[in-house]
Design a protein around this motif. Structure first.
Motif, PDB file in Angstrom:
ATOM      1  N   PRO A 124       0.806  -1.233   0.000  1.00 51.05           N
ATOM      2  CA  PRO A 124       0.000   0.000   0.000  1.00 51.05           C
ATOM      3  C   PRO A 124       0.833   1.274   0.000  1.00 51.05           C
ATOM      4  CG  PRO A 124      -0.784  -1.542   1.662  1.00 51.05           C
ATOM      5  CD  PRO A 124       0.507  -2.068   1.169  1.00 51.05           C
ATOM      6  N   ILE A 125       0.320   2.282  -0.685  1.00 49.25           N
ATOM      7  CA  ILE A 125       0.928   3.609  -0.675  1.00 49.25           C
ATOM      8  C   ILE A 125      -0.081   4.615  -0.124  1.00 49.25           C
ATOM      9  CG2 ILE A 125       2.429   3.134  -2.648  1.00 49.25           C
ATOM     10  CD1 ILE A 125       0.440   4.717  -4.394  1.00 49.25           C
ATOM     11  N   ASP A 126       0.424   5.751   0.306  1.00 46.69           N
ATOM     12  CA  ASP A 126      -0.414   6.889   0.676  1.00 46.69           C
ATOM     13  C   ASP A 126      -0.394   7.837  -0.519  1.00 46.69           C
ATOM     14  OD1 ASP A 126      -1.451   9.284   1.548  1.00 46.69           O
ATOM     15  OD2 ASP A 126      -0.426   9.265   3.480  1.00 46.69           O
ATOM     16  N   LYS A 127      -1.521   8.009  -1.182  1.00 42.21           N
ATOM     17  CA  LYS A 127      -1.560   8.796  -2.411  1.00 42.21           C
ATOM     18  C   LYS A 127      -1.176  10.257  -2.185  1.00 42.21           C
ATOM     19  CE  LYS A 127      -5.072   5.911  -4.613  1.00 42.21           C
ATOM     20  NZ  LYS A 127      -6.415   5.868  -5.221  1.00 42.21           N
ATOM     21  N   HIS A 128      -1.432  10.739  -0.982  1.00 46.22           N
ATOM     22  CA  HIS A 128      -1.080  12.125  -0.678  1.00 46.22           C
ATOM     23  C   HIS A 128       0.414  12.269  -0.440  1.00 46.22           C
ATOM     24  CE1 HIS A 128      -0.646  15.727   1.952  1.00 46.22           C
ATOM     25  NE2 HIS A 128      -1.519  16.236   1.105  1.00 46.22           N
ATOM     26  N   ALA A 129       0.995  11.369   0.349  1.00 52.14           N
ATOM     27  CA  ALA A 129       2.411  11.477   0.700  1.00 52.14           C
ATOM     28  C   ALA A 129       3.322  11.181  -0.483  1.00 52.14           C
ATOM     29  CB  ALA A 129       2.728  10.522   1.855  1.00 52.14           C
ATOM     30  N   ILE A 130       2.874  10.352  -1.409  1.00 50.39           N
ATOM     31  CA  ILE A 130       3.749   9.922  -2.499  1.00 50.39           C
ATOM     32  C   ILE A 130       3.790  10.912  -3.662  1.00 50.39           C
ATOM     33  CG2 ILE A 130       2.062   8.646  -3.890  1.00 50.39           C
ATOM     34  CD1 ILE A 130       4.134   6.445  -4.228  1.00 50.39           C
ATOM     35  N   ARG A 131       2.811  11.806  -3.732  1.00 50.81           N
ATOM     36  CA  ARG A 131       2.759  12.752  -4.848  1.00 50.81           C
ATOM     37  C   ARG A 131       3.948  13.705  -4.821  1.00 50.81           C
ATOM     38  NH1 ARG A 131      -2.153  13.675  -7.602  1.00 50.81           N
ATOM     39  NH2 ARG A 131      -0.984  15.260  -8.757  1.00 50.81           N
ATOM     40  N   SER A 132       4.618  13.805  -5.990  1.00 52.60           N
ATOM     41  CA  SER A 132       5.758  14.699  -6.124  1.00 52.60           C
ATOM     42  C   SER A 132       6.017  14.911  -7.606  1.00 52.60           C
ATOM     43  CB  SER A 132       7.009  14.096  -5.451  1.00 52.60           C
ATOM     44  OG  SER A 132       7.411  12.922  -6.137  1.00 52.60           O
ATOM     45  N   GLU A 133       7.008  15.706  -7.928  1.00 54.73           N
ATOM     46  CA  GLU A 133       7.359  15.897  -9.330  1.00 54.73           C
ATOM     47  C   GLU A 133       7.842  14.600  -9.961  1.00 54.73           C
ATOM     48  OE1 GLU A 133      10.161  19.026  -9.786  1.00 54.73           O
ATOM     49  OE2 GLU A 133       8.819  20.592  -9.022  1.00 54.73           O
ATOM     50  N   ALA A 134       8.494  13.767  -9.184  1.00 54.75           N
ATOM     51  CA  ALA A 134       8.987  12.489  -9.694  1.00 54.75           C
ATOM     52  C   ALA A 134       7.880  11.452  -9.797  1.00 54.75           C
ATOM     53  CB  ALA A 134      10.102  11.965  -8.799  1.00 54.75           C
ATOM     54  N   PHE A 135       6.781  11.639  -9.036  1.00 49.76           N
ATOM     55  CA  PHE A 135       5.668  10.683  -9.047  1.00 49.76           C
ATOM     56  C   PHE A 135       4.356  11.469  -9.065  1.00 49.76           C
ATOM     57  CE2 PHE A 135       2.742   7.448  -7.644  1.00 49.76           C
ATOM     58  CZ  PHE A 135       3.276   6.265  -8.147  1.00 49.76           C
ATOM     59  N   PRO A 136       3.933  11.953 -10.242  1.00 51.53           N
ATOM     60  CA  PRO A 136       2.753  12.828 -10.328  1.00 51.53           C
ATOM     61  C   PRO A 136       1.438  12.092 -10.553  1.00 51.53           C
ATOM     62  CG  PRO A 136       3.852  12.773 -12.439  1.00 51.53           C
ATOM     63  CD  PRO A 136       4.641  11.861 -11.524  1.00 51.53           C
ATOM     64  N   TYR A 137       1.362  10.827 -10.154  1.00 50.36           N
ATOM     65  CA  TYR A 137       0.195  10.006 -10.470  1.00 50.36           C
ATOM     66  C   TYR A 137      -0.794   9.977  -9.305  1.00 50.36           C
ATOM     67  CZ  TYR A 137       3.715   8.518 -13.808  1.00 50.36           C
ATOM     68  OH  TYR A 137       4.707   8.522 -14.751  1.00 50.36           O
ATOM     69  N   THR A 138      -2.056   9.711  -9.626  1.00 49.63           N
ATOM     70  CA  THR A 138      -3.098   9.671  -8.598  1.00 49.63           C
ATOM     71  C   THR A 138      -3.247   8.291  -7.967  1.00 49.63           C
ATOM     72  OG1 THR A 138      -4.750   9.256 -10.333  1.00 49.63           O
ATOM     73  CG2 THR A 138      -4.425  11.538  -9.633  1.00 49.63           C
ATOM     74  N   GLY A 139      -2.506   7.321  -8.442  1.00 50.95           N
ATOM     75  CA  GLY A 139      -2.591   5.988  -7.866  1.00 50.95           C
ATOM     76  C   GLY A 139      -1.813   4.977  -8.689  1.00 50.95           C
ATOM     77  N   HIS A 140      -1.855   3.712  -8.214  1.00 51.00           N
ATOM     78  CA  HIS A 140      -1.164   2.639  -8.914  1.00 51.00           C
ATOM     79  C   HIS A 140      -1.674   2.461 -10.345  1.00 51.00           C
ATOM     80  CE1 HIS A 140      -0.006   1.126  -4.805  1.00 51.00           C
ATOM     81  NE2 HIS A 140       1.103   0.871  -5.468  1.00 51.00           N
ATOM     82  N   THR A 141      -2.981   2.563 -10.539  1.00 51.39           N
ATOM     83  CA  THR A 141      -3.563   2.304 -11.855  1.00 51.39           C
ATOM     84  C   THR A 141      -2.964   3.215 -12.914  1.00 51.39           C
ATOM     85  OG1 THR A 141      -5.641   1.621 -10.809  1.00 51.39           O
ATOM     86  CG2 THR A 141      -5.709   2.157 -13.152  1.00 51.39           C
ATOM     87  N   GLU A 142      -2.941   4.502 -12.633  1.00 50.20           N
ATOM     88  CA  GLU A 142      -2.404   5.455 -13.604  1.00 50.20           C
ATOM     89  C   GLU A 142      -0.898   5.269 -13.792  1.00 50.20           C
ATOM     90  OE1 GLU A 142      -6.233   6.805 -12.068  1.00 50.20           O
ATOM     91  OE2 GLU A 142      -4.398   6.099 -11.106  1.00 50.20           O
ATOM     92  N   PHE A 143      -0.198   4.960 -12.708  1.00 50.97           N
ATOM     93  CA  PHE A 143       1.245   4.745 -12.802  1.00 50.97           C
ATOM     94  C   PHE A 143       1.560   3.537 -13.677  1.00 50.97           C
ATOM     95  CE2 PHE A 143       4.939   2.432 -11.027  1.00 50.97           C
ATOM     96  CZ  PHE A 143       5.941   3.311 -11.419  1.00 50.97           C
ATOM     97  N   LEU A 144       0.866   2.429 -13.449  1.00 53.42           N
ATOM     98  CA  LEU A 144       1.124   1.216 -14.222  1.00 53.42           C
ATOM     99  C   LEU A 144       0.781   1.408 -15.691  1.00 53.42           C
ATOM    100  CD1 LEU A 144      -0.233  -1.412 -11.678  1.00 53.42           C
ATOM    101  CD2 LEU A 144       2.159  -0.927 -12.219  1.00 53.42           C
ATOM    102  N   ALA A 145      -0.275   2.173 -15.960  1.00 56.13           N
ATOM    103  CA  ALA A 145      -0.629   2.448 -17.353  1.00 56.13           C
ATOM    104  C   ALA A 145       0.460   3.268 -18.029  1.00 56.13           C
ATOM    105  CB  ALA A 145      -1.953   3.191 -17.416  1.00 56.13           C
ATOM    106  N   ALA A 146       1.008   4.251 -17.307  1.00 55.20           N
ATOM    107  CA  ALA A 146       2.072   5.079 -17.880  1.00 55.20           C
ATOM    108  C   ALA A 146       3.320   4.246 -18.147  1.00 55.20           C
ATOM    109  CB  ALA A 146       2.402   6.233 -16.934  1.00 55.20           C
ATOM    110  N   VAL A 147       3.616   3.307 -17.254  1.00 59.78           N
ATOM    111  CA  VAL A 147       4.789   2.456 -17.430  1.00 59.78           C
ATOM    112  C   VAL A 147       4.637   1.548 -18.645  1.00 59.78           C
ATOM    113  CG1 VAL A 147       6.061   0.532 -16.413  1.00 59.78           C
ATOM    114  CG2 VAL A 147       5.453   2.491 -15.002  1.00 59.78           C
ATOM    115  N   SER A 148       3.458   0.978 -18.808  1.00 60.40           N
ATOM    116  CA  SER A 148       3.248   0.021 -19.894  1.00 60.40           C
ATOM    117  C   SER A 148       2.959   0.694 -21.226  1.00 60.40           C
ATOM    118  CB  SER A 148       2.085  -0.911 -19.554  1.00 60.40           C
ATOM    119  OG  SER A 148       0.864  -0.185 -19.516  1.00 60.40           O
ATOM    120  N   GLY A 149       2.630   1.988 -21.181  1.00 56.72           N
ATOM    121  CA  GLY A 149       2.307   2.693 -22.412  1.00 56.72           C
ATOM    122  C   GLY A 149       0.914   2.419 -22.922  1.00 56.72           C
TER     123      GLY A 149
END
Length: 412
Positions: A124-149
């Motif tokens: 689990p992640i905290d969506k608020h604490a993890i947000r940064s310029e290096a990780f600008p995603y709203t959650g795992h779903t959006e991050f994984l989609a960006a990684v896979s293209g």
């Protein structure tokens, strides 16, 4: 002899939450080493800190690895990520905890992209604490989609219900503006393809939900059903997809009519997830179609920190390789094996496109819509056994990603 076990990466999640506790408890069961080679991405200091708090759990000894390529089969491996000096404050949100979670995810995603690991499990992640310029995603779903293209589509699935979403993590006030005919058609086609490819459904039947109460009530409660949703359904049906609607969500679930369909397509997040969690909380997982990801629903942020504050003795994994009671929840490992197995069988049997008028006849001749029989755990183990015995094709299995066991319960 070549070791064909899947090499599965596991990210540590927020170091102030329950991620490390769940990882250590799952890896303490040696049976998981027979199914896969685990590679944990995280902090050695955090692992040692939480290991000291688990008095009733078999200690887990990690093999330090510079990269996932150095991982040893039959052992729990650890790739050090982020800062070595880490301040851990269980149960409290902190910038350090969020940064540690992001560092692990980014490192693991890079290894996945470069095929150093076959699958990814995320704590689990905290969506608020993890947000940064290096990780600008709203959650795992959006991050994984960006990684896979790919384009992410959230599909909640269990043995009794599958729910796909047109929109994902956006405010309710923006849902109506985000929905148009093209996006709904695209989601219907995406859901239909995933049901065939990933779940072994020969001729999927999809129920499409309305946006407004009572399906708009003939325009009295909204025009989206007649102007947008119905035309999209008609177009997808003309293209060979068995889709029906728009249907009122309350009537569909209250009457039990959802059981007649292979999947439900909801217009927005809570419209689909509220009934799904009410009906299938015990065995549901979250599959991200388009990104090839299987996820378990995230623990609520407050729940994550609250349990971490109470200490290790009050939380335990409810999805994972270890189950302590008869009515256990679906294992993420089972879900991974089942989807891999269904993909392999679908590819090897060359499932053809099915026209609407031929669907009933085809089902009668070919038996169950799901390819592969037996209980969900049996299908999952069979899928993993097939992969371990025969190896896995990059084209079929490489982007299968699994998110870790994160749902926890208070022991009474």
């Amino acid at each position: 002899m070549t070791d064909n076990r899947l090499r599965i990466g596991i990210t540590q999640g927020d170091t102030n939450g329950v991620g490390w506790e769940l990882i250590l408890k799952i890896l303490s069961d040696q049976r998981i080493l027979e199914l896969c080679t685990p590679v944990v991405y995280g902090s050695q200091a955090a692992a040692a800190y939480y290991r000291r708090t688990l008095k009733d759990t078999e200690p887990v000894e990690f093999v330090a690895c510079r990269t996932a390529d150095d991982a040893q089969a039959g052992r729990a491996n650890l790739v050090e990520c982020g800062q070595k000096e880490l301040r851990i404050t269980p149960g409290q949100e902190s910038e350090e905890g969020g940064r540690a979670a992001a560092d692990a995810l980014l490192r693991a995603a890079d290894d996945l992209k470069n095929r150093r690991i076959d699958a990814l499990v995320t704590a689990p992640i905290d969506k608020h604490a993890i947000r940064s310029e290096a990780f600008p995603y709203t959650g795992h779903t959006e991050f994984l989609a960006a990684v896979s293209g790919g384009e992410a589509m959230m599909i909640m699935c269990s043995d009794v219900l599958r729910v796909g979403l047109v929109t994902i993590h956006i405010p309710v006030s923006e849902v109506a503006a985000a929905i148009d005919k093209e996006s709904i058609v695209r989601r219907i086609m995406q859901l239909n393809d995933s049901l065939k490819r990933d779940f072994g459904v020969v001729a999927p039947r999809i129920a499409v939900l309305s946006l407004n109460p009572h399906a708009g009530d003939g325009g009295l409660l909204g025009e989206e059903e007649s102007s947008t949703i119905k035309p999209a359904i008609e177009q997808a049906y003309a293209d060979g997809v068995l889709c029906f609607g728009p249907l009122a969500v309350d009537g569909l679930f209250a009457s039990g009519a959802y059981k007649k369909y292979d999947a439900i397509l909801a217009m927005y997040h809570d419209q689909g997830l509220a009934p799904f969690k009410a009906l299938a909380m015990e065995d549901g997982v979250n599959y991200t179609a388009g990104a090839g990801a299987v996820q378990d629903a995230l623990a609520r942020r407050r729940e994550l920190y609250r349990l971490a504050r109470y200490g290790a003795h009050v939380a335990r994994p409810r999805r994972g390789i270890r189950h302590r009671r008869p009515r256990h929840r679906r294992s993420a490992v089972d879900a991974l094996g089942r989807i891999c197995g269904d993909r392999h069988r679908c590819a090897s049997q060359g499932l053809r496109r099915v026209e609407p008028f031929a669907a009933r006849t085809l089902r009668a001749r070919e038996g169950p819509r799901r390819i592969g029989q037996g209980s969900a755990p049996e299908r999952g183990r069979a899928g993993i056994a097939a992969i371990m015995g025969k190896g896995c094709s990059d084209a079929v299995f490489r982007l299968v990603i699994v998110e870790a066991a994160k749902e926890i319960e208070i022991l009474t």
